[in-house]
Design an enzyme around this catalytic site. Structure first.
Site, short mmCIF file in Angstrom:
data_model
loop_
_atom_site.label_atom_id
_atom_site.label_comp_id
_atom_site.label_asym_id
_atom_site.label_seq_id
_atom_site.Cartn_x
_atom_site.Cartn_y
_atom_site.Cartn_z
N LEU A 205 0.85 -1.20 0.00
CA LEU A 205 0.00 0.00 0.00
C LEU A 205 0.89 1.24 0.00
CD1 LEU A 205 -2.39 -1.22 2.86
CD2 LEU A 205 -2.90 -1.26 0.41
N HIS A 206 0.66 2.13 -0.95
CA HIS A 206 1.49 3.34 -0.96
C HIS A 206 0.79 4.57 -1.54
CE1 HIS A 206 1.87 2.27 -5.17
NE2 HIS A 206 2.39 3.46 -5.40
N ARG A 207 -0.46 4.42 -2.03
CA ARG A 207 -1.10 5.58 -2.67
C ARG A 207 -1.45 6.64 -1.64
NH1 ARG A 207 -0.63 5.02 -8.03
NH2 ARG A 207 -0.95 2.85 -8.56
N ARG A 239 7.03 5.82 1.72
CA ARG A 239 5.96 6.80 1.98
C ARG A 239 5.06 6.29 3.11
NH1 ARG A 239 2.44 10.63 -0.47
NH2 ARG A 239 3.53 10.71 -2.43
N ASP A 278 -2.72 -1.46 -3.55
CA ASP A 278 -3.26 -0.31 -4.27
C ASP A 278 -2.32 0.05 -5.43
OD1 ASP A 278 -1.13 0.78 -2.89
OD2 ASP A 278 -2.30 2.35 -1.90
#
Ligand code: UD1
Length: 358
Positions: A205-207, A239, A278
């Site tokens: 997950l990084h969005r 992130r 994502d």
């Protein structure tokens, strides 16, 4: 011919490596200059990928690093312009949809060097995603648009891009995956983490829409619940790590790791019982490998992966994660037929198109 390949982030390296290799093989006397913008710069986000993919050391390092969208884009433009003027390429390759892609396409267009966009024509129809803006601009500025799925044709026609610029060649990210298959099948990453192949949930997950706000905490709470039923392996993007800021305690069944190299990651992906993500590329890789994928977003620019039967859109809704173990019990597993031209030879078709026009 003189080629310039502009890469900057982890997925860019994966998409471009086979194109560089194919064109170097077909035009060994040509100039093949690689520009690394430095959008990704940690060793595990950058160098490791270039090494594993056999990409030669970049000829130009722009070292732009992290920053706001405007700053990152502007720095790439400022530092790429003199490189373009020095290299005088016949064609500038820009892959994917990251800020480096947009900046490179814009700078090349302004200095009048032709642009080829790898992975053109994808659309989420959601302009709040930075990638969507990057895709639209890169496509409109490119002379050669290399498409990885047939639905991209309709997207581009609807934006008035003429057919003679469109080339449906297939998926270069799958070229890389197919080329590495023997190595990642032998890597045994699941065993090294102490999880049983076929029985764990792999998470990425990084969005910003998910990790830059309160949804990340809700997601971690849901993952802790799932971990009581099936082990969860979560290599954490920088992130996301920054946003977690110590909030994500390790607990039984929930394995948080640093970002992984590509071979190790593909080994986990191939052995996962299911994937929660994502990411865009992972929706494609799971489709090729026949692994169930649950996408924690409201939309996807890759509907081909949904039609293939491997990918399910959960919505941008952490509560939906709880349903994954039951959904898995209900679905047939095994390798599906991949979408057309996801066959390991997309880069060769790109080389055919480029050299035919030379
Ligand atoms: C970028 C792309 C995204 C792509 C993703 C793949 C844009 C707008 N976003 O997102 O489309 O899916 O790459 O990974 O281009 N950081 C590090 N080390 C690094 C790189 C980043 O610590 O090597 C941290 C920094 O705190 C940085 C943050 O991650 O501020 C975000 O990096 P950035 O490149 O801006 O966007 P990504 O989230 O990586």
């Amino acid at each position: 011919m003189r080629f310039l390949y502009v890469v900057g982030t982890r997925p860019n390296f994966v998409k471009t490596a086979p194109v560089i290799a194919a064109l170097r093989e077909r035009d060994p006397g040509g100039r093949h200059a690689i520009v690394h913008t430095g959008q990704h710069y940690d060793r595990m986000m950058s160098e490791v990928f270039l090494e594993e993919l056999g990409v030669p050391a970049p000829d130009h390092m722009l070292e732009v690093g992290s920053g706001s969208h405007a700053r990152q884009t502007a720095l790439v433009m400022e530092r790429l312009e003199p490189v373009l003027l020095e290299e005088e390429p016949d064609l500038v390759f820009v892959p994917g949809d990251v800020n480096s892609t947009l900046a490179a396409a814009l700078t090349a267009a302004k200095t009048l060097f032709p642009v080829a966009h790898i992975e053109a024509g994808l659309r989420s129809f959601d302009r709040t995603m930075p990638e969507e803006v990057n895709r639209v601009i890169a496509d409109v500025l490119s002379q050669l648009l290399f498409l990885h799925s047939d639905e991209a044709v309709e997207n581009l026609r609807a934006e008035g891009i003429p057919d003679e610029r469109l080339h449906f060649v297939g998926n270069t990210m799958i070229d890389t995956l197919a080329a590495l298959e023997e190595r990642f099948r032998a890597a045994g990453a699941a065993a090294q983490l102490g999880v049983e192949p076929g029985a764990f949930l792999l998470v990425t997950l990084h969005r910003p829409a998910l990790v830059d706000g309160p949804l990340l905490g809700e997601t971690m709470a849901q993952l802790a619940e799932v971990a009581a039923e099936m082990p969860v392996v979560f290599p954490v993007h920088p992130r996301t790590r920054k946003m977690l800021a110590g909030a994500a305690a390790e607990q039984p069944g929930l394995h948080l790791t640093e970002p992984l190299g590509y071979i190790e990651f593909l080994s986990l992906l191939a052995d996962a019982g299911a994937v929660l993500t994502d990411s865009g590329g992972i929706q494609e890789e799971t489709t090729y490998l026949g692994i169930p994928c649950f996408t924690l977003r409201d939309n996807t620019e890759r509907p081909v992966t949904i039609r293939a039967g491997t990918n399910t859109l959960l919505g941008l809704d952490p509560a939906a994660i709880a349903a994954i173990p039951a959904a898995l019990a209900d679905r047939p597993s095994g390798r599906h037929d991949p979408p057309p031209l996801w066959d390991g030879h997309a880069a060769e078709r790109i080389a055919d198109v480029v050299l035919a026009g030379a």
